[in-house]
Write a protein that holds these residues in place. Structure first.
Motif, PDB file in Angstrom:
ATOM      1  N   UNK A 120       0.842  -1.205   0.000  1.00 37.54           N
ATOM      2  CA  UNK A 120       0.000   0.000   0.000  1.00 37.54           C
ATOM      3  C   UNK A 120       0.878   1.257   0.000  1.00 37.54           C
ATOM      4  N   UNK A 121       1.947   1.239   0.806  1.00 37.10           N
ATOM      5  CA  UNK A 121       2.862   2.382   0.844  1.00 37.10           C
ATOM      6  C   UNK A 121       3.557   2.576  -0.502  1.00 37.10           C
ATOM      7  N   UNK A 122       3.914   1.474  -1.166  1.00 34.05           N
ATOM      8  CA  UNK A 122       4.562   1.550  -2.473  1.00 34.05           C
ATOM      9  C   UNK A 122       3.654   2.190  -3.518  1.00 34.05           C
ATOM     10  N   UNK A 123       2.345   2.052  -3.343  1.00 28.66           N
ATOM     11  CA  UNK A 123       1.394   2.654  -4.279  1.00 28.66           C
ATOM     12  C   UNK A 123       1.228   4.148  -4.011  1.00 28.66           C
ATOM     13  N   UNK A 124       1.081   4.504  -2.730  1.00 28.39           N
ATOM     14  CA  UNK A 124       0.669   5.869  -2.410  1.00 28.39           C
ATOM     15  C   UNK A 124       1.815   6.845  -2.135  1.00 28.39           C
ATOM     16  N   UNK A 125       2.974   6.367  -1.714  1.00 30.31           N
ATOM     17  CA  UNK A 125       4.087   7.290  -1.450  1.00 30.31           C
ATOM     18  C   UNK A 125       4.514   8.056  -2.715  1.00 30.31           C
ATOM     19  N   UNK A 174       2.657   8.897  -5.153  1.00 28.11           N
ATOM     20  CA  UNK A 174       1.586   9.861  -5.425  1.00 28.11           C
ATOM     21  C   UNK A 174       1.724  11.068  -4.511  1.00 28.11           C
ATOM     22  N   UNK A 175       2.042  10.816  -3.255  1.00 28.89           N
ATOM     23  CA  UNK A 175       2.169  11.905  -2.278  1.00 28.89           C
ATOM     24  C   UNK A 175       3.331  12.834  -2.623  1.00 28.89           C
ATOM     25  N   UNK A 176       4.475  12.224  -3.027  1.00 30.01           N
ATOM     26  CA  UNK A 176       5.679  13.035  -3.235  1.00 30.01           C
ATOM     27  C   UNK A 176       5.848  13.546  -4.663  1.00 30.01           C
ATOM     28  N   UNK A 177       5.282  12.825  -5.636  1.00 34.28           N
ATOM     29  CA  UNK A 177       5.458  13.267  -7.029  1.00 34.28           C
ATOM     30  C   UNK A 177       4.149  13.535  -7.750  1.00 34.28           C
ATOM     31  N   UNK A 178       3.044  13.141  -7.126  1.00 33.32           N
ATOM     32  CA  UNK A 178       1.740  13.397  -7.734  1.00 33.32           C
ATOM     33  C   UNK A 178       1.354  12.423  -8.832  1.00 33.32           C
ATOM     34  N   UNK A 179       2.088  11.320  -8.969  1.00 32.46           N
ATOM     35  CA  UNK A 179       1.777  10.341 -10.016  1.00 32.46           C
ATOM     36  C   UNK A 179       2.167   8.936  -9.568  1.00 32.46           C
ATOM     37  N   UNK A 180       1.610   7.941 -10.264  1.00 30.79           N
ATOM     38  CA  UNK A 180       1.963   6.551  -9.985  1.00 30.79           C
ATOM     39  C   UNK A 180       3.351   6.244 -10.536  1.00 30.79           C
ATOM     40  N   UNK A 181       4.036   5.328  -9.878  1.00 27.94           N
ATOM     41  CA  UNK A 181       5.255   4.755 -10.427  1.00 27.94           C
ATOM     42  C   UNK A 181       4.893   3.359 -10.923  1.00 27.94           C
ATOM     43  N   UNK A 225       6.456   0.669 -12.103  1.00 32.84           N
ATOM     44  CA  UNK A 225       7.153  -0.512 -11.577  1.00 32.84           C
ATOM     45  C   UNK A 225       6.712  -0.800 -10.139  1.00 32.84           C
ATOM     46  N   UNK A 226       6.718   0.240  -9.301  1.00 31.62           N
ATOM     47  CA  UNK A 226       6.310   0.052  -7.910  1.00 31.62           C
ATOM     48  C   UNK A 226       4.850  -0.361  -7.820  1.00 31.62           C
ATOM     49  N   UNK A 227       4.012   0.194  -8.685  1.00 30.61           N
ATOM     50  CA  UNK A 227       2.587  -0.139  -8.687  1.00 30.61           C
ATOM     51  C   UNK A 227       2.369  -1.620  -8.984  1.00 30.61           C
TER      52      UNK A 227
END
Length: 216
Positions: free
Chosen positions: A112-117, A119-126, A128-130
């Motif tokens: 869950x942290x890998x999905x939302x962190x 977004x919080x810091x860059x405003x977009x999904x990553x 690979x992490x997603x």
């Protein structure tokens, strides 16, 4: 010795143990299950990958070496590795599953942290992490469901063990492929997993056939 030199030493140690895990894991895969060589290679694989993953997690947080990708692979490796090793206990009755449940819960939390962190810091999904996060969460949720069915868990301990240890090996191969840039862009992150999925499916079918033959 300054911090950068210490980090370089840690990276070398990580790489050495990663290489040992890569070779010992392959030996464990290609040798007949149950033989002494398979068990010894499996133990070497477990401890070498454990050390390599823990070091990778430490390095991924150190100055000038911050890497969410390295952290993701390390978490994935540890989840599959620990779950796969613990699966050897499932063939016995009345296994205490408290640790196993926490391994799965931690995977879900980290996923869950890998999905939302990002977004919080860059405003977009990553991407690979997603993908890694979703896969980790799905596997961990499936584990928790299976833990509620002790009889089914006991019957399927070998499939659980093989699937998870294969997953740990795929993570090792993925790290090796990405670091050495065998494939361009993000492809290196996914090709080992796609190829590995076919091997997992093959071994699961093989185990199912043997189980069916014994019960016939």
């Amino acid at each position: 010795m300054d911090l950068e030199q210490t980090i370089k030493i840690l990276i070398y140690i990580h790489a050495v143990f990663g290489g040992i895990a890569l070779l010992s894991g392959l030996v464990s895969i290609i040798t007949r299950k149950g033989l002494a060589v398979h068990k010894k290679a499996g133990l070497i694989f477990f401890y070498s990958l454990l050390l390599s993953s823990v070091i990778a997690m430490i390095v991924s947080f150190l100055p000038n070496h911050e890497s969410p990708f390295l952290f993701a692979v390390a978490i994935f490796s540890l989840y599959f590795l620990l779950a796969g090793k613990r699966a050897l206990n499932f063939k016995y009755k009345n296994t205490n599953l408290l640790l196993d449940k926490w391994i799965s819960r931690i995977m879900i939390i980290v996923g869950i942290l890998m999905i939302f962190i990002p977004i919080i810091f860059s405003g977009s999904f990553n991407v690979v992490l997603l993908v890694f996060a979703i896969l980790g969460i799905v596997f961990a949720v499936r584990d928790l469901i299976l833990f509620k069915k002790p009889e089914q868990l006991k019957r399927s301990w070998l499939k659980f063990h093989l699937g998870k240890m294969f997953g740990a090996y795929i993570s090792t191969v993925t790290a090796f492929v990405v670091v050495n840039e065998f494939f361009p862009g993000v492809y290196g992150w996914f090709i080992p997993g796609i190829v590995g999925a076919f091997f997992i499916a093959y071994w699961v079918r093989k185990v199912n056939k043997k189980t069916a033959a014994k019960n016939a």
